[in-house]
Design an enzyme around this catalytic site. Structure first.
Site, mmCIF file in Angstrom:
data_model
loop_
_atom_site.group_PDB
_atom_site.id
_atom_site.type_symbol
_atom_site.label_atom_id
_atom_site.label_comp_id
_atom_site.label_asym_id
_atom_site.label_seq_id
_atom_site.Cartn_x
_atom_site.Cartn_y
_atom_site.Cartn_z
ATOM 1 N N SER A 1 0.808 -1.196 0.040
ATOM 2 C CA SER A 1 0.103 0.044 -0.097
ATOM 3 C C SER A 1 0.734 1.197 -0.094
ATOM 4 O O SER A 1 0.343 2.384 -0.303
ATOM 5 C CB SER A 1 -0.883 0.011 1.098
ATOM 6 O OG SER A 1 -0.291 -0.343 2.412
ATOM 7 N N LYS B 1 -11.528 1.188 -1.681
ATOM 8 C CA LYS B 1 -10.612 1.887 -2.676
ATOM 9 C C LYS B 1 -11.567 1.734 -3.989
ATOM 10 O O LYS B 1 -12.269 2.722 -4.382
ATOM 11 C CB LYS B 1 -9.439 0.828 -2.841
ATOM 12 C CG LYS B 1 -8.815 0.223 -1.412
ATOM 13 C CD LYS B 1 -7.889 1.358 -0.685
ATOM 14 C CE LYS B 1 -7.508 0.479 0.613
ATOM 15 N NZ LYS B 1 -7.383 1.689 1.695
ATOM 16 N N HIS C 1 -5.615 -3.088 -2.809
ATOM 17 C CA HIS C 1 -5.451 -2.149 -3.603
ATOM 18 C C HIS C 1 -5.209 -2.751 -5.103
ATOM 19 O O HIS C 1 -5.326 -2.163 -6.044
ATOM 20 C CB HIS C 1 -3.931 -1.543 -3.209
ATOM 21 C CG HIS C 1 -3.900 -0.786 -2.281
ATOM 22 N ND1 HIS C 1 -4.037 0.637 -1.965
ATOM 23 C CD2 HIS C 1 -3.688 -1.118 -0.962
ATOM 24 C CE1 HIS C 1 -4.397 1.022 -0.799
ATOM 25 N NE2 HIS C 1 -3.975 0.066 -0.062
HETATM 26 C C1 LIG Z 1 -3.623 -3.318 2.215
HETATM 27 C C2 LIG Z 1 -4.689 -2.773 3.071
HETATM 28 N N1 LIG Z 1 -5.390 -3.733 3.725
HETATM 29 C C3 LIG Z 1 -6.603 -3.597 4.491
HETATM 30 C C4 LIG Z 1 -7.046 -2.178 4.661
HETATM 31 C C5 LIG Z 1 -8.148 -1.852 5.410
HETATM 32 O O1 LIG Z 1 -9.388 -1.497 4.772
HETATM 33 P P1 LIG Z 1 -10.267 -0.542 5.215
HETATM 34 O O2 LIG Z 1 -10.152 0.688 4.848
HETATM 35 O O3 LIG Z 1 -11.672 -1.071 4.553
HETATM 36 O O4 LIG Z 1 -10.706 -0.946 6.827
HETATM 37 C C6 LIG Z 1 -6.273 -1.014 4.010
HETATM 38 C C7 LIG Z 1 -7.098 0.268 3.837
HETATM 39 O O5 LIG Z 1 -6.286 1.198 4.604
HETATM 40 C C8 LIG Z 1 -5.264 -1.451 3.276
HETATM 41 O O6 LIG Z 1 -4.323 -0.564 2.631
#
Ligand SMILES: Cc1ncc(COP(=O)(O)O)c(C=O)c1O
Length: 394
Positions: free
Chosen positions: A182, A241, A210
């Site tokens: 990310s 996203k 992502h």
């Molecule tokens: C790689 C990754 N996993 C999980 C999440 C968590 O997702 P959410 O924003 O739906 O809680 C994010 C988001 O920030 C992320 O970038």
């Protein structure tokens, strides 16, 4: 000692940082999350959003959410287990399972909760979770909640992963990895991970927050990109996203999904995803399937942006995706860049230790399918000016 003491000293630290003009968090946007946003009354080019396909502003997604509110109201007032399951939750789960070619899926209220619930349920005392050091915080927190152990290997270091796998022949093993990382926008080495998992009897879970809507011929994510949809045991994703709303899910074998549904505390002890968000995500999935041209435009923008930054002389690490880091090194220089970019009308996010290793502070930039060439050119001009002013490029 007063338990609140730390809050007071923290407040003082934050105030100092704010006075020095180095605070770029909780910035107040007063518009939709589009390619341009309004910040403090000024129009800015948004290069810090995960709205990759631009669907948060899509009329069909918004209409679906409004129609769901009219039919089901604004919330379900309870956990999925008890009173909080409505028919569209199950319809969305069937849609997700079929999209990813898995037997079943379960929807959580956020992506973070999907990771917490799934990992806590599966990584029991007799098991071990194995993580890449750059994995998302929600994976680490899931491991902390679980009764089993967890071990981390240096980023994308397959030799270290193999060493850990070898050490635990008797335990159930789950390799957990981001599809696209990310912060730096590079990819997991899924072919090697899958082959090591096979060799040592481990299961693989990919957090494709992502990657969904972005990677693969049909936008099915990083596993599809590598033609490994069947080999990846659990695909985890978020609706926050490309899918234009909030919510999360896992898709996997039916027995695994049923087990997580009954044991994952983040699902059991939290209210279900609100109906408008279920409807928004379902519509966004349909658009991803029906309109590949959005993904194609995203990739044209991503290549233009990455090449533009590189040709200005910025260090963009190993990114090959719409997430492009501009690696600055020192935190202070990163904040300085952010300050100039804001002055020149560009919104980006500074990422400094401990979110990245010391000496690797960066600006996280990401493009959308809905950015125009003119907006990206203007943003490159701003980067050129800011970079020269901060002494990062010549
Ligand atoms: C790689 C990754 N996993 C999980 C999440 C968590 O997702 P959410 O924003 O739906 O809680 C994010 C988001 O920030 C992320 O970038």
């Amino acid at each position: 000692m007063d338990i609140f003491d730390k809050c007071f000293s923290f407040k003082q630290q934050v105030e100092t940082v704010k006075r020095e003009g180095k605070y770029f968090y909780f910035r107040k946007i007063s518009s939709a999350q589009g390619p341009e946003v309004i910040l403090n009354g000024h129009r800015m080019i948004m290069l810090g959003s995960n709205n990759y396909l631009g669907l948060t502003e899509d009329a069909r997604v918004k209409e679906a959410a409004i129609a769901a509110i009219k039919k089901y109201g604004t919330g379900c007032a309870g956990s999925r287990l008890l009173n909080g399951t409505v028919d569209i939750h199950e319809a969305l789960e069937a849609q997700i399972a079929s999209f990813f070619g898995k037997e079943a899926a379960v929807v959580f209220s956020t992506g973070m909760q999907a990771n917490l619930g799934c990992i806590q349920a599966l990584v029991t005392q007799d098991s071990i979770a194995i993580l890449d050091k750059f994995d998302h915080a929600s994976i680490i927190d899931g491991c902390r909640l679980a009764y089993g152990d967890f071990k981390r290997y240096p980023h994308n270091d397959m030799k270290s992963l193999e060493r850990i796998l070898k050490c635990h022949p008797e335990r159930g093993k789950l390799i957990l990895v981001d599809g696209i990382f990310s912060m730096e926008g590079d990819l997991a080495n899924l072919p090697e991970i899958v082959s090591l998992a096979r060799k040592y009897g481990a299961r693989v879970m990919v957090d494709d927050a992502h990657g969904i809507g972005v990677m693969g011929e049909n936008g099915k994510g990083t596993a599809e990109h590598f033609h490994l949809e069947k080999e990846v045991d659990i695909i985890m994703g978020t609706f926050s996203k490309s899918l234009a709303t909030i919510g999360g899910f896992i898709a996997a074998r039916k027995d695994v999904v049923e087990y997580v549904k009954h044991v994952g505390r983040a699902l059991l002890f939290s209210a279900s995803l609100a109906p408008p968000l279920v409807a928004a995500a379902s519509t966004a999935f349909k658009i991803i399937e029906a309109e590949p041209e959005r993904r194609e435009q995203l990739w044209r923008n991503a290549h233009f942006w990455l090449n533009g930054l590189k040709s200005l002389g910025f260090d963009t690490g190993y990114s090959t995706t719409p997430i492009v880091p501009v690696i600055i090194g020192e935190a202070d220089k990163t904040f300085e860049m952010c300050y100039y970019l804001e002055e020149y009308g560009v919104f980006v996010s500074p990422v400094v230790p401990p979110a990245v290793p010391p000496g690797r502070a960066l600006l996280r930039t990401s493009v959308m399918a809905t950015h125009t060439q003119e907006q990206l050119e203007r943003a490159l001009d701003a980067f050129a000016q800011a970079g020269r002013k901060a002494g990062i490029i010549s």
